[in-house]
Motif scaffolding. Structure first.
Motif, short mmCIF file in Angstrom:
data_model
loop_
_atom_site.label_atom_id
_atom_site.label_comp_id
_atom_site.label_asym_id
_atom_site.label_seq_id
_atom_site.Cartn_x
_atom_site.Cartn_y
_atom_site.Cartn_z
N GLU A 444 0.85 -1.18 0.00
CA GLU A 444 0.00 0.00 0.00
C GLU A 444 0.89 1.24 0.00
OE1 GLU A 444 -3.38 0.14 -0.07
OE2 GLU A 444 -3.38 -2.04 -0.31
N PRO A 445 0.35 2.42 -0.39
CA PRO A 445 1.15 3.64 -0.33
C PRO A 445 1.79 3.79 1.06
CG PRO A 445 -0.96 4.09 -1.36
CD PRO A 445 -1.01 2.67 -0.89
N HIS A 446 3.10 4.02 1.09
CA HIS A 446 3.87 4.24 2.33
C HIS A 446 3.78 3.09 3.33
CE1 HIS A 446 4.83 8.14 0.90
NE2 HIS A 446 3.60 8.59 0.95
N GLU A 447 3.33 1.92 2.91
CA GLU A 447 3.23 0.80 3.85
C GLU A 447 4.62 0.28 4.27
OE1 GLU A 447 1.15 -2.70 2.39
OE2 GLU A 447 1.75 -3.87 4.14
N ARG A 448 4.73 -0.12 5.57
CA ARG A 448 5.90 -0.83 6.05
C ARG A 448 5.46 -2.26 6.29
NH1 ARG A 448 8.84 -2.09 10.94
NH2 ARG A 448 11.00 -1.39 10.76
N ARG A 449 6.11 -3.21 5.63
CA ARG A 449 5.69 -4.61 5.77
C ARG A 449 6.90 -5.46 6.15
NH1 ARG A 449 2.39 -7.45 0.92
NH2 ARG A 449 1.11 -5.58 1.23
N VAL A 450 6.69 -6.39 7.08
CA VAL A 450 7.79 -7.25 7.52
C VAL A 450 7.44 -8.70 7.21
CG1 VAL A 450 9.25 -7.94 9.46
CG2 VAL A 450 8.23 -5.64 9.43
N LEU A 451 8.32 -9.39 6.51
CA LEU A 451 8.16 -10.83 6.27
C LEU A 451 9.21 -11.55 7.12
CD1 LEU A 451 7.85 -10.98 2.36
CD2 LEU A 451 6.02 -10.72 4.05
#
Ligand code: HEC
Ligand code: HEC
Ligand code: HEC
Ligand code: HEC
Ligand code: HEC
Ligand code: HEC
Length: 501
Positions: A444-451
């Motif tokens: 998503e716009p400006h999303e921070r995602r951690v895998l």
């Protein structure tokens, strides 16, 4: 510049042959009509004056079809719409016979008809750097004559980009694709894209620099107007970001075709600039300049295919598209306008790093991705996709573990960022036939995602890479039949990080 028109005339003879058989025009009657109604603007023998294009040497078929389009309103022009309204097909045929008998006007300095007929090669002679940047951009490759990915879909959805009278298969209407991919041809309701350079060039200089206002893609009364229809345009005055200060001296104006020379004609009237230009910063410096074509596009079932503008709107970001896509370098707004085809642009999209902690016999790796953009990543065309490839290596560079071997989607679905459209049953479907959104796993716009990955080994290095693909694997063989560009469909490495232990 006349060459374009002459080629057009020859090219359309067969397609419109029927017209001339219906009315054998009488040039004498045509002359009378022309003198009464047209000479004041187009000149006594159709030689043209300023913004009023020359008609001399025009092909009869092109003339009649154009007049009919003005009358029906499918080619918009306030002046010509009103003028053609009271005239009959028979009168068109007479005037066609009259104007077609003259030698075409050969004058390098004049704009060949309305602005949207002006080829980028005219601008090239003075704006060489910008021309070079634009030539390498997808705007210059936006038609089915030049972009093999678009060509594949266009041939499937519409037909031959070199034929006149093609319609969009599903709607049986003028192909909506051209409103964005070949806006100058769409203005004339022409589908034979090699008929004029200004058509074949797709989103060329005048496509953007004729835009004077923005109406929006959503009509107040419901429904959409896409691409060039979303804008107000000028047929005679280029729109620039700054315009020119009034106090410029004559000397400074020398050789600037956008300013009048100050010379007067025989009757004491100021001779206008040969390429008049007006300052319109409100339009040229705003995201609205891009949104008519980049806001959204649904398929015939109403499923959104591209929605870059909607994404930015929803994100609440106030940054303009130009600030990222047209950075100022060497004192000039860069016209390369990179996106998915440009590795340099892709490299700026995501901040990525890996945190590793030990976890008993193995390690735990957290792959952190931060989308820097006010739109989704990837955005745009619905087959763009990104694979997050994670690899654990020993000190000699041998692979100890990886999150997927071949198929990110099958082996590790969360590492596959993509926008999948679906049919009624939720099964994957191609853009033209989809009836709903399937999976949307893009950032998503400006999303921070951690895998987070549990790696059952003791690596020396954990490497993470983002691999960007323009299209799905299944589409690649058919596109490669249309191009010699071996690199086009290769995955692009857009981010890379190695955590050393
Ligand atoms: C008041 C000025 C004016 C008058 C009078 C006028 N025109 Fe035009 N004409 C224009 C302008 C301006 C354009 C460019 C319009 C555009 O495409 O936006 C144009 C465009 C055209 C074109 C399209 C040319 C091309 O290259 O595609 C044709 C054909 C044409 N006029 C024919 C006529 C005929 C025939 C008459 C008389 C019945 C006429 N015009 C009278 C101003 C005028
Ligand atoms: C996709 C739209 C688009 C296309 C295509 C396009 N331009 Fe522009 N152009 C712009 C915008 C927007 C600006 C203003 C940028 C700004 O000031 O931030 C601009 C600015 C310019 C400027 C002023 C440059 C400066 O920094 O002072 C020139 C000159 C120019 N364009 C010429 C051209 C030429 C020549 C072509 C074709 C080879 C072209 N443009 C194609 C959108 C476009
Ligand atoms: C004969 C030379 C010449 C040609 C041909 C030419 N220009 Fe220019 N243009 C200039 C000069 C000189 C300037 C002013 C200095 C500069 O900005 O480079 C200028 C400035 C501009 C600007 C910036 C003005 C502003 O207000 O931001 C734009 C936009 C522009 N031209 C677009 C075009 C487009 C589009 C074409 C083709 C249809 C074109 N020009 C053809 C010489 C030319
Ligand atoms: C008249 C319609 C139109 C306008 C106006 C327009 N674009 Fe585009 N743009 C297109 C089309 C069509 C393509 C796709 C060409 C293709 O891939 O076949 C495109 C491609 C792009 C791409 C490249 C995508 C890729 O695949 O690499 C970027 C980035 C982009 N445009 C940004 C902009 C920006 C920023 C503006 C405003 C300054 C703008 N565009 C104005 C129609 C337009
Ligand atoms: C903060 C910088 C930034 C802003 C603001 C921005 N973009 Fe982008 N854009 C990027 C980057 C970086 C990419 C490459 C990554 C990607 O494709 O998502 C990109 C990609 C794109 C693409 C390529 C999609 C494709 O299919 O290849 C398009 C089209 C686009 N942007 C249009 C726009 C439009 C229109 C706006 C304004 C409404 C805009 N962008 C605003 C940075 C930005
Ligand atoms: C509202 C404007 C608009 C319309 C209408 C439109 N497109 Fe596009 N199309 C774009 C833009 C903008 C891009 C590229 C930037 C992006 O990915 O968002 C694009 C990209 C594409 C691509 C990917 C090209 C590439 O190089 O990867 C294909 C294929 C495509 N369009 C096909 C079509 C077809 C076929 C139609 C008509 C049925 C159509 N488009 C109608 C604006 C439009």
């Amino acid at each position: 510049m006349r060459k374009g028109t002459l080629i057009l005339a020859a090219g359309l003879l067969c397609a419109w042959g029927a017209v001339s058989q219906a009315w054998a025009g009488d040039a004498v009657k045509g002359e009378e009509l022309a003198n009464t109604y047209c000479a004041a603007c187009h000149g006594p023998q159709g030689e043209g004056m300023q913004a009023n294009p020359p008609l001399a040497g025009i092909s009869e078929e092109y003339f009649v079809k154009t007049m009919q389009a003005f009358r029906a309103g499918t080619r918009q022009s306030a002046t010509m719409g009103a003028l053609s309204g009271s005239l009959t097909d028979e009168q068109f045929a007479h005037m066609a016979a009259y104007y077609s008998q003259f030698e075409a006007v050969a004058d390098e300095f004049r704009i060949d008809g309305p602005l949207h007929h002006v080829s980028a090669s005219v601008c090239k002679s003075c704006h060489e750097d910008i021309f070079a940047q634009w030539s390498g951009s997808m705007h210059a490759q936006s038609t089915a004559l030049r972009d093999p990915i678009h060509e594949l879909m266009y041939r499937q959805e519409v037909g031959d980009p070199r034929a006149e009278g093609e319609v969009h298969n599903r709607s049986q209407r003028f192909p909506v694709c051209l409103n964005c991919h070949a806006p100058n041809a769409a203005k004339d309701q022409v589908t034979k894209l090699d008929a004029k350079d200004a058509y074949a060039e797709g989103v060329n200089c005048v496509a953007c620099h004729q835009i004077s206002g923005y109406k929006g893609v959503r009509r107040a009364e419901g429904g959409l107007r896409l691409g060039i229809l979303a804008y107000e345009t000028s047929s005679d005055t280029l729109q620039g970001a700054t315009g020119f200060p009034f106090d410029k001296t004559r000397a400074e104006q020398q050789g600037n075709p956008h300013l009048p020379t100050g010379e007067l004609d025989t009757f004491g009237v100021v001779i206008p600039a040969s390429l008049p230009l007006q300052g319109n910063p409100r339009m040229l410096r705003s995201s609205e300049l891009c949104l008519g074509c980049h806001h959204l596009r649904p398929n015939p079932q109403g499923v959104p295919l591209c929605a870059t503008g909607d994404e930015i709107e929803a994100s609440g970001s106030q940054v303009t598209c130009q600030s990222c896509h047209m950075p100022i370098a060497n004192g000039m707004a860069n016209h390369s306008m990179g996106g998915g085809h440009s590795v340099a642009m892709l490299n700026r999209a995501v901040k990525m790093f890996v945190d590793v902690e030990s976890n008993g016999e193995g390690v735990m790796a957290h792959v952190v991705m931060e989308n820097q953009l006010p739109h989704k990543m990837p955005t745009g065309a619905p087959f763009r996709n990104v694979q997050v490839k994670v690899t654990a290596l020993d000190a000699d560079g041998n692979v100890l573990w990886t999150n997927f071997e071949k198929h990110a989607q099958k082996e590790d679905p969360r590492s596959y960022l993509f926008y999948q459209l679906a049919d009624d049953e939720g099964k994957p479907a191609m853009p033209p036939t989809a009836t709903q959104v399937g999976i949307d796993s893009r950032l998503e716009p400006h999303e921070r995602r951690v895998l987070t990955y549990e790696i059952p080994a003791q690596p020396a290095v954990v490497r993470a890479e983002l691999l960007y693909n323009l299209v799905f694997e299944g589409m690649k063989p058919r596109i490669m039949e249309l191009t010699d560009d071996e690199e086009l469909l290769q995955p692009r490495r857009m981010a890379f990080y190695e955590a050393r232990l």
